[in-house]
Design a protein around this motif. Structure first.
Motif, short mmCIF file in Angstrom:
data_model
loop_
_atom_site.label_atom_id
_atom_site.label_comp_id
_atom_site.label_asym_id
_atom_site.label_seq_id
_atom_site.Cartn_x
_atom_site.Cartn_y
_atom_site.Cartn_z
N LEU A 1 -1.27 6.74 -2.62
CA LEU A 1 -2.72 6.60 -2.46
C LEU A 1 -3.40 7.85 -3.00
O LEU A 1 -2.91 8.96 -2.81
CB LEU A 1 -3.08 6.44 -0.99
N ASP A 2 -4.54 7.65 -3.64
CA ASP A 2 -5.30 8.81 -4.09
C ASP A 2 -6.25 9.23 -2.97
O ASP A 2 -6.38 8.53 -1.95
CB ASP A 2 -6.02 8.52 -5.41
N PRO A 3 -6.93 10.36 -3.11
CA PRO A 3 -7.82 10.84 -2.03
C PRO A 3 -8.93 9.86 -1.66
O PRO A 3 -9.32 9.79 -0.50
CB PRO A 3 -8.38 12.14 -2.59
N ILE A 4 -9.42 9.09 -2.62
CA ILE A 4 -10.49 8.13 -2.31
C ILE A 4 -9.93 6.98 -1.47
O ILE A 4 -10.54 6.57 -0.48
CB ILE A 4 -11.17 7.62 -3.60
N ASP A 5 -8.75 6.48 -1.84
CA ASP A 5 -8.11 5.43 -1.04
C ASP A 5 -7.88 5.92 0.38
O ASP A 5 -8.12 5.20 1.35
CB ASP A 5 -6.77 5.01 -1.65
N LEU B 1 -6.24 -2.68 -1.87
CA LEU B 1 -5.47 -2.21 -0.72
C LEU B 1 -5.01 -3.38 0.15
O LEU B 1 -3.90 -3.36 0.69
CB LEU B 1 -6.29 -1.22 0.11
N ILE B 2 -5.83 -4.42 0.24
CA ILE B 2 -5.43 -5.62 0.97
C ILE B 2 -4.34 -6.37 0.21
O ILE B 2 -3.31 -6.74 0.77
CB ILE B 2 -6.66 -6.52 1.23
N GLU B 3 -4.55 -6.58 -1.09
CA GLU B 3 -3.58 -7.33 -1.91
C GLU B 3 -2.23 -6.63 -1.96
O GLU B 3 -1.19 -7.29 -1.99
CB GLU B 3 -4.13 -7.52 -3.32
N GLU B 4 -2.23 -5.30 -1.97
CA GLU B 4 -0.98 -4.55 -2.03
C GLU B 4 -0.31 -4.42 -0.67
O GLU B 4 0.77 -3.85 -0.57
CB GLU B 4 -1.23 -3.16 -2.63
N GLY B 5 -0.96 -4.91 0.36
CA GLY B 5 -0.36 -4.87 1.69
C GLY B 5 -0.55 -3.55 2.41
O GLY B 5 0.02 -3.34 3.48
N VAL B 6 -1.35 -2.64 1.84
CA VAL B 6 -1.62 -1.37 2.52
C VAL B 6 -2.47 -1.65 3.75
O VAL B 6 -2.18 -1.18 4.84
CB VAL B 6 -2.32 -0.36 1.58
N ILE B 7 -3.52 -2.44 3.57
CA ILE B 7 -4.32 -2.91 4.70
C ILE B 7 -3.75 -4.25 5.11
O ILE B 7 -3.75 -5.20 4.33
CB ILE B 7 -5.81 -3.05 4.33
#
Length: 167
Positions: A23-27, A63-69
């Motif tokens: 994740l970058d700082p904005i994420d 973030l949702i699609e990648e499963g992070v959220i």
């Protein structure tokens, strides 16, 4: 191309998760804001992390699609919700029974967190019940009755506090 083959970007067409990327700082800032207030508007998130609304929208969707959220939920005050007793229960289980034990524990009333861990025990379970009598019933008649459970240890929670990022 068969469904289980990888595409040129490494993703699996059979529906598996995309590759993990840092994740970058904005994420990270977006995640911190959404953990604090899952109902925050995209506009509010964009303003607070100093990006456009379109960029915030795209990042949140990625973030949702990648499963992070994994989803959005409410933080519950268990005591005010009538669940005045909380406990961590440690379990020693029969080797190779994690999947079946996990399924049974997930079905227990008041179970809110389950983890397979290393150390002196195998499973850590957090439960919330109406009172100590209900907790006793849960441990003695439901958990200890599972044939895969070799032993349990109950740690009463006297006070708890959810920790949020940035604290």
């Amino acid at each position: 191309m068969p469904d289980d083959q990888l595409t040129t970007d490494g993703a699996n067409r059979a529906g598996s998760a995309p590759p993990v990327r840092p994740l970058d700082p904005i994420d990270t800032a977006i995640l911190r804001l959404l953990r604090t207030d899952g109902r925050a508007s995209v506009r509010s998130v964009a303003e607070q992390v100093h990006i456009s609304r379109a960029n915030a929208y795209a990042r949140i969707n990625r973030l949702i699609e990648e499963g992070v959220i994994r989803g959005f939920s409410a933080r519950v005050d268990h005591e005010r919700a009538g669940q005045g007793a909380s406990a961590y229960i440690t379990l020693k289980i029969v080797q190779d029974s994690w999947r079946s034990v996990r399924a049974k524990l997930e079905a227990l009333p008041g179970a809110t967190h389950i983890a397979l861990v290393s150390g002196d025990f195998d499973v850590l379970l957090l439960v919330h019940t109406a009172d100590n009598r209900a907790l006793r019933e849960l441990v003695l008649t439901r958990i200890q009755a599972m044939p895969e459970v070799l032993s349990t240890r109950t740690l009463l929670v006297f006070e708890e506090q959810d920790l949020l990022p940035g604290r």
